[in-house]
Enzyme design. Structure first.
Site, PDB file in Angstrom:
ATOM      1  N   HIS A  26       0.960  -1.088  -0.025  1.00  0.00           N
ATOM      2  CA  HIS A  26       0.086  -0.174  -0.044  1.00  0.00           C
ATOM      3  C   HIS A  26       0.678   1.128  -0.063  1.00  0.00           C
ATOM      4  CE1 HIS A  26      -4.185   1.660   1.135  1.00  0.00           C
ATOM      5  NE2 HIS A  26      -3.322   2.760   1.043  1.00  0.00           N
ATOM      6  N   HIS A  28       1.097   4.973  -2.638  1.00  0.00           N
ATOM      7  CA  HIS A  28       0.584   5.980  -3.602  1.00  0.00           C
ATOM      8  C   HIS A  28       1.743   6.636  -4.210  1.00  0.00           C
ATOM      9  CE1 HIS A  28      -3.882   5.368  -2.206  1.00  0.00           C
ATOM     10  NE2 HIS A  28      -3.135   5.370  -1.007  1.00  0.00           N
ATOM     11  N   ASP A  30       1.423   9.077  -6.182  1.00  0.00           N
ATOM     12  CA  ASP A  30       1.456  10.527  -5.934  1.00  0.00           C
ATOM     13  C   ASP A  30       1.711  11.066  -4.401  1.00  0.00           C
ATOM     14  OD1 ASP A  30      -0.766   9.560  -5.386  1.00  0.00           O
ATOM     15  OD2 ASP A  30      -2.048  11.135  -6.155  1.00  0.00           O
ATOM     16  N   HIS A 215      -9.848   0.593  -0.324  1.00  0.00           N
ATOM     17  CA  HIS A 215      -9.790   1.276   1.022  1.00  0.00           C
ATOM     18  C   HIS A 215     -10.939   1.374   1.973  1.00  0.00           C
ATOM     19  CE1 HIS A 215      -6.168   3.326  -1.129  1.00  0.00           C
ATOM     20  NE2 HIS A 215      -6.168   3.849  -0.122  1.00  0.00           N
ATOM     21  N   GLU A 218     -10.905   2.923   7.228  1.00  0.00           N
ATOM     22  CA  GLU A 218      -9.798   3.957   7.834  1.00  0.00           C
ATOM     23  C   GLU A 218     -10.526   5.037   8.568  1.00  0.00           C
ATOM     24  OE1 GLU A 218      -6.168   6.709   6.167  1.00  0.00           O
ATOM     25  OE2 GLU A 218      -7.775   6.003   4.464  1.00  0.00           O
ATOM     26  N   ASP A 310       1.614   4.029   2.927  1.00  0.00           N
ATOM     27  CA  ASP A 310       0.734   4.818   2.309  1.00  0.00           C
ATOM     28  C   ASP A 310       1.133   6.010   1.718  1.00  0.00           C
ATOM     29  OD1 ASP A 310      -1.941   5.445   1.939  1.00  0.00           O
ATOM     30  OD2 ASP A 310      -2.218   6.186   3.922  1.00  0.00           O
TER      31      ASP A 310
END
Length: 374
Positions: A26, A28, A30, A215, A218, A310
Site C-alpha cells: 500500500h 501511493h 502521488d 480502501h 480507515e 501509504d
C-alpha cells in the site's frame, strides 16, 4: 534479565531494520515524490503554486499539513503532487524514482498505486498515463538491479470514490495486467462514498479473474469494511484498522480476553489481508500512537497483518521507519517483521510461484542472515 528469567530480546538497530527484506502493498505513487523532484517539475511546467521552493521546507510543509488529524485535509496535499504529474515524462520520472527509493530502503517487492484519471489534465489519454508509469517502473527496476538492490515493482490502478470512472479504470487494469498492472483499487474519502457505488466495476473484475483491493475501515467504520468484503468481494482491505471495533476485550471495550465479532472473525478466518499504515493512521486520527495502534493487537490475534507506508512524502516515512517505530514503540521483534513481510508476499497481486520464489529465495534467507547477526 526479565521478570520471567529470560534475557531480553536484542534491540534492532536502524541499520539492521534497513537491511531487512521488505514487501510493500500500500503505497501511493502521488504520495511519495521527492521534494526536490516536485520543485524541478513545477519549474519546468510553470506551476507556481508550491508553498516553498526549498526542498527541506517543502518536505516539512507536506508533513505538517498532513498532521491535521483529518483524512479530508490529508488528501488536500495531493493537489501539488498531482499538478506535476501531467505529462508522460513527469510520470515516468516519478515512477522511476519511486522504484529506486524503495529499493534503496530494502524493499524487494512493491505495489505502487495511482489514479490514472488524475493525470489527464495535460492531454494524456488514460492508456498513455498507464504506459508512462509502467515504463518508469521498469526503468527504476533496471537501475536498482544494476546497483545491487533488486526490486520487483507492480502497479495498481485506482479509481476515485467520488467520481464515476471506476468501470473504465477497471477495464484498464485488465487490459494492462500482463504488462505490470497487478490489480485495481478505489480511494478517496470514505464517508458518503460507499464502495458499493462501484459494484459494476467489482463485478467486472471478478468475471475477469482480476485482483482488487478497497480502501475501507480507515476514516469510516465497520459498515465500510463489511461492504468492501461482502458486497464487493475485495481480495484485501486498504487499511482496515477499524476492524478492531468488532473486537471486545483488552481493546478497552470491556472483558479480560479479546472476543471477535462476526465480521472480525470472518476477516481473520478468511485470511483477508489488512494493508495497515501506522504513521498515516496517526495523521488522520485513526490511531492515537504507534504503541496503541491496533496493528499489534491484530498481529497477536493472528490476523493477516501487513506493514505499509501509504504516502511516504506526506508522512515523512519509509518502510524502514514504519518497522523501526513498531520495534521501538510497540515492542515488535525481528520475527514479527519477518512474519508481516511474509504475510505481504502471500497477499501480493502476482502469481503464486513468483510470490513463493521471493519468499523462499529472498525474504527467508535475508531474515535468517539478520538473525544470525544479532
Amino acid at each position: 534479565m526479565t521478570d520471567d528469567g529470560f534475557a531480553p530480546a536484542p534491540a534492532l538497530s536502524p541499520d539492521l531494520v534497513r537491511r531487512a527484506p521488505k514487501a510493500l502493498l500500500h503505497d501511493h505513487l502521488d504520495g511519495g515524490l521527492r521534494p526536490q523532484t516536485i520543485i524541478e517539475l513545477a519549474a519546468e511546467a510553470g506551476y507556481d503554486a508550491l508553498p516553498s521552493t526549498d526542498a527541506e521546507e517543502l518536505g516539512r510543509w507536506f508533513r505538517d499539513s498532513a498532521d491535521s488529524g483529518s483524512l479530508e485535509r490529508y488528501l488536500e496535499t495531493f493537489s501539488h503532487t498531482v499538478a506535476v504529474m501531467q505529462s508522460a515524462d513527469q510520470l515516468r520520472r516519478v515512477a522511476r524514482e519511486c522504484a529506486l527509493d524503495l529499493a534503496a530502503d530494502g524493499v524487494v517487492y512493491a505495489e505502487s498505486r495511482f489514479a490514472p484519471e488524475l493525470h489527464v489534465e495535460g492531454g494524456l489519454s488514460l492508456p498513455e498515463v498507464v504506459e508512462a508509469v509502467l515504463a518508469g517502473l521498469r526503468e527504476g527496476e533496471a537501475e536498482a538491479a544494476a546497483q545491487g538492490t533488486p526490486i520487483r515493482m507492480v502497479s495498481l490502478l485506482t479509481a476515485m470514490r467520488h467520481a464515476a470512472m471506476s468501470d473504465e479504470i477497471a477495464e484498464l487494469a485488465v487490459r494492462y495486467r500482463d504488462q505490470g498492472v497487478g490489480g485495481f483499487d478505489i480511494a478517496g474519502a470514505e464517508a458518503g462514498f460507499p464502495p458499493s457505488r462501484h459494484l459494476s466495476a467489482f463485478e467486472y473484475l471478478r468475471r475477469e479473474n482480476a485482483h482488487f483491493t478497497i480502501h475501507a475501515g480507515e476514516a469510516f467504520g465497520l459498515p465500510s469494511i463489511w461492504e468492501a468484503i461482502q458486497w464487493c468481494g475485495a481480495d484485501r482491505l486498504g487499511h482496515g484498522v477499524r476492524i478492531v471495533d468488532d473486537i471486545t476485550g483488552p481493546t478497552g471495550t470491556g472483558g479480560d480476553e479479546p472476543t471477535l465479532g462476526r465480521l472480525a472473525a470472518y476477516v481473520r478466518d478468511r485470511r483477508i489481508p489488512l494493508e495497515m499504515c501506522p504513521t498515516s493512521n496517526l495523521q488522520t486520527g485513526a490511531a492515537e500512537s504507534v504503541a496503541a495502534h491496533p496493528i499489534s493487537l491484530l498481529k497477536d490475534l493472528r490476523f493477516r497483518v501487513t506493514v505499509n507506508t501509504d504516502n511516504r512524502l506526506m508522512s515523512g516515512t519509509s518502510m524502514s521507519r514504519e518497522m523501526q517505530l513498531l520495534v521501538d514503540e510497540a515492542g515488535w521483534t525481528l520475527d514479527d517483521l519477518r512474519w508481516a513481510t511474509i504475510n505481504a508476499m502471500k497477499s501480493a497481486f502476482i502469481p503464486f510461484d513468483e510470490r513463493l520464489a521471493i519468499i523462499e529465495r529472498v525474504v527467508k534467507p535475508g531474515y535468517a542472515a539478520l538473525a544470525a547477526a544479532t
